[in-house]
Design an enzyme around this catalytic site. Structure first.
Site, PDB file in Angstrom:
ATOM      1  N   CYS A   1       9.135  10.178  19.470  1.00 23.23           N
ATOM      2  CA  CYS A   1       8.604  11.282  20.251  1.00 23.23           C
ATOM      3  C   CYS A   1       9.693  12.109  20.912  1.00 23.23           C
ATOM      4  O   CYS A   1       9.909  12.037  22.125  1.00 23.23           O
ATOM      5  CB  CYS A   1       7.608  10.821  21.309  1.00 23.23           C
TER       6      CYS A   1
ATOM      7  N   CYS B   1       3.483  16.726  18.211  1.00 21.24           N
ATOM      8  CA  CYS B   1       4.011  16.374  19.518  1.00 21.24           C
ATOM      9  C   CYS B   1       3.260  17.200  20.557  1.00 21.24           C
ATOM     10  O   CYS B   1       3.447  18.414  20.625  1.00 21.24           O
ATOM     11  CB  CYS B   1       5.502  16.697  19.551  1.00 21.24           C
TER      12      CYS B   1
END
Ligand code: UQ1
Length: 409
Positions: free
Chosen positions: A162, A342
């Site tokens: 991430c 994301c």
């Protein structure tokens, strides 16, 4: 007599559980064995929210035993090695496990010790990290206790899981401190070893404006090298435009650190590792480049995309279909386009939903301008995605909503 076909899956995180559940659903005759030492399964996408006081930490955790799909077997053990010629995996407790097909998805390793003093400082002296389940609630303590001064948010060299998370918590903190009236006394710095705020220029440009709005100063090519917790000093290595390296020391009240990351050591040392130690797969079929009966997905795979649960959601059906196809004598299909997503928390009620694929191609699921911060994506992240993850993805149901290329002018 035919013995049942055995699929061994190394890692029971988002990828392992999803693939196991889907395989059992589509082909109940398969013997599916998951290997993972962890007793707790975390919904890591919510850790950013936990750190900002927006999500209950208890709700990010479930007992691993409750997630093992019906009919699948779980060996609670560590893998110590692989013998691909014999099609066996060796476990820490001694036994060797035979496989017909192997799926490697053990995740990514957090290399805390590559930053001097970080492990010792974590959880005290204002040093926190949303990357550690043990310390993610301390991030929230730091935010609440911050009365002004310098706050640092750091990002190590790629790849990390991430890649948006290091800056997401900076935006949430800035928004929270504005609400509390401490912004006037605060200096906020985001320091990244990378050369851009985000890997996709389209989103990077939009995020620069977000950071500026929050009064966050961005420092690129600044790599955190050392933390002195008791003195509250962070040391960075800065790379100039000419490549020259300099050192910079910064004092802080609060430091949110992101650890350097790499492939798990037992993968790096295995015959399956390619460049950088990742499991060397074809980026579109997710099949190993040398061993056709081996697949990999998730953070440990070499697929050159951003490492997220959203990527796993799109990779898992490709691995499952290609595995079942291979068992039926078909060629693997190059169906994975690098999709990843994301959800960038840009304030305490907005998210910019970055969705993209290989080569930075912007590929939204919904026909909405992708670089806009929206309340609806905040609601999706906080309330929509956790139940979809636990009750849908981990149960082996595909929710393959198609995504499309977005024309960028
Ligand atoms: C997603 O699919 C996913 O995986 C389950 C996430 O991880 C929790 C995400 O954060 C996001 C944003 C997505 C993308 C989902 C949609 C519906 C576009």
């Amino acid at each position: 007599m035919n013995r049942a076909t055995t699929v061994v899956i190394v890692g029971a995180g988002a990828a392992g559980i999803t693939v196991a559940a889907s395989l059992r659903r589509k082909q109940p005759a398969l013997l599916v064995t998951l290997i993972d030492p962890a007793t707790t399964h975390y919904y890591q996408p919510a850790f950013t929210l936990v750190g900002a006081g927006e999500f209950d930490f208890a709700r990010t955790q479930r007992a691993q035993s409750s997630l093992i799909p019906p009919g699948a077997e779980w060996l609670q053990d560590r893998v110590t090695g692989f013998l691909p010629e014999q099609q066996t995996v060796t476990l820490a407790s001694g036994p060797q496990v035979h496989y017909d097909y192997l799926v490697l998805c053990p995740g990514i390793q957090l290399d805390w010790d590559r930053i001097a003093g970080l492990r010792e400082s974590l959880g005290r002296n204002g040093v926190c990290s949303n990357y550690s389940p043990e310390h993610v609630t301390y991030t929230w303590d730091c935010l609440r206790n911050f009365g002004g001064g310098t706050a640092l948010f750091t990002q190590p060299p790629a790849p990390i899981k991430c890649a948006g998370a290091p800056q997401k918590i900076a935006y949430l903190a800035a928004d929270y401190w504005r609400g509390r009236g401490v912004s006037a006394h605060a200096r906020l710095h985001f320091l990244s070893a990378a050369g851009a705020l985000f890997s996709v220029p389209y989103f990077s440009k939009a995020l620069e404006k977000v950071a500026a709005r929050h009064g966050i100063e961005i420092h690129l090519q600044h790599n955190l090298m050392a933390v002195n917790g008791s003195k509250r000093i962070a040391t960075f290595e800065c790379t100039g435009k000419d490549g020259a390296k300099t050192r910079l020391e910064m004092e802080f009240e609060m430091l949110h650190a992101t650890p350097p990351q790499s492939a798990p050591d037992f993968i790096k040392q295995s015959p399956f590792a390619g460049a950088g130690g990742w499991v060397d797969v074809n980026p579109h079929t997710l099949q190993h480049v040398k061993y056709p009966n081996v697949f990999s997905l998730g953070d440990a795979s070499s697929a050159p995309t951003s490492k997220t649960a959203a990527a796993v959601r799109k990779q898992a059906p490709v691995v499952v279909n290609n595995l079942l196809g291979l068992m039926a004598g078909r060629q693997p299909s190059p169906a994975y386009d690098g999709y990843t997503s994301c959800p960038l928390t840009t304030s305490l009620n907005t998210v910019m939903l970055a969705e993209f694929g290989y080569d930075g191609k912007v590929t939204p699921t919904f026909p909405l301008q992708p670089d806009r911060e929206r309340r609806v994506w905040w609601l999706l992240k906080k309330y929509g995605l956790p139940p979809l993850y636990w009750d849908y993805m981990l149960k082996g149901y595909d929710w393959d909503i198609p995504h499309r290329p977005y024309p960028i002018s």
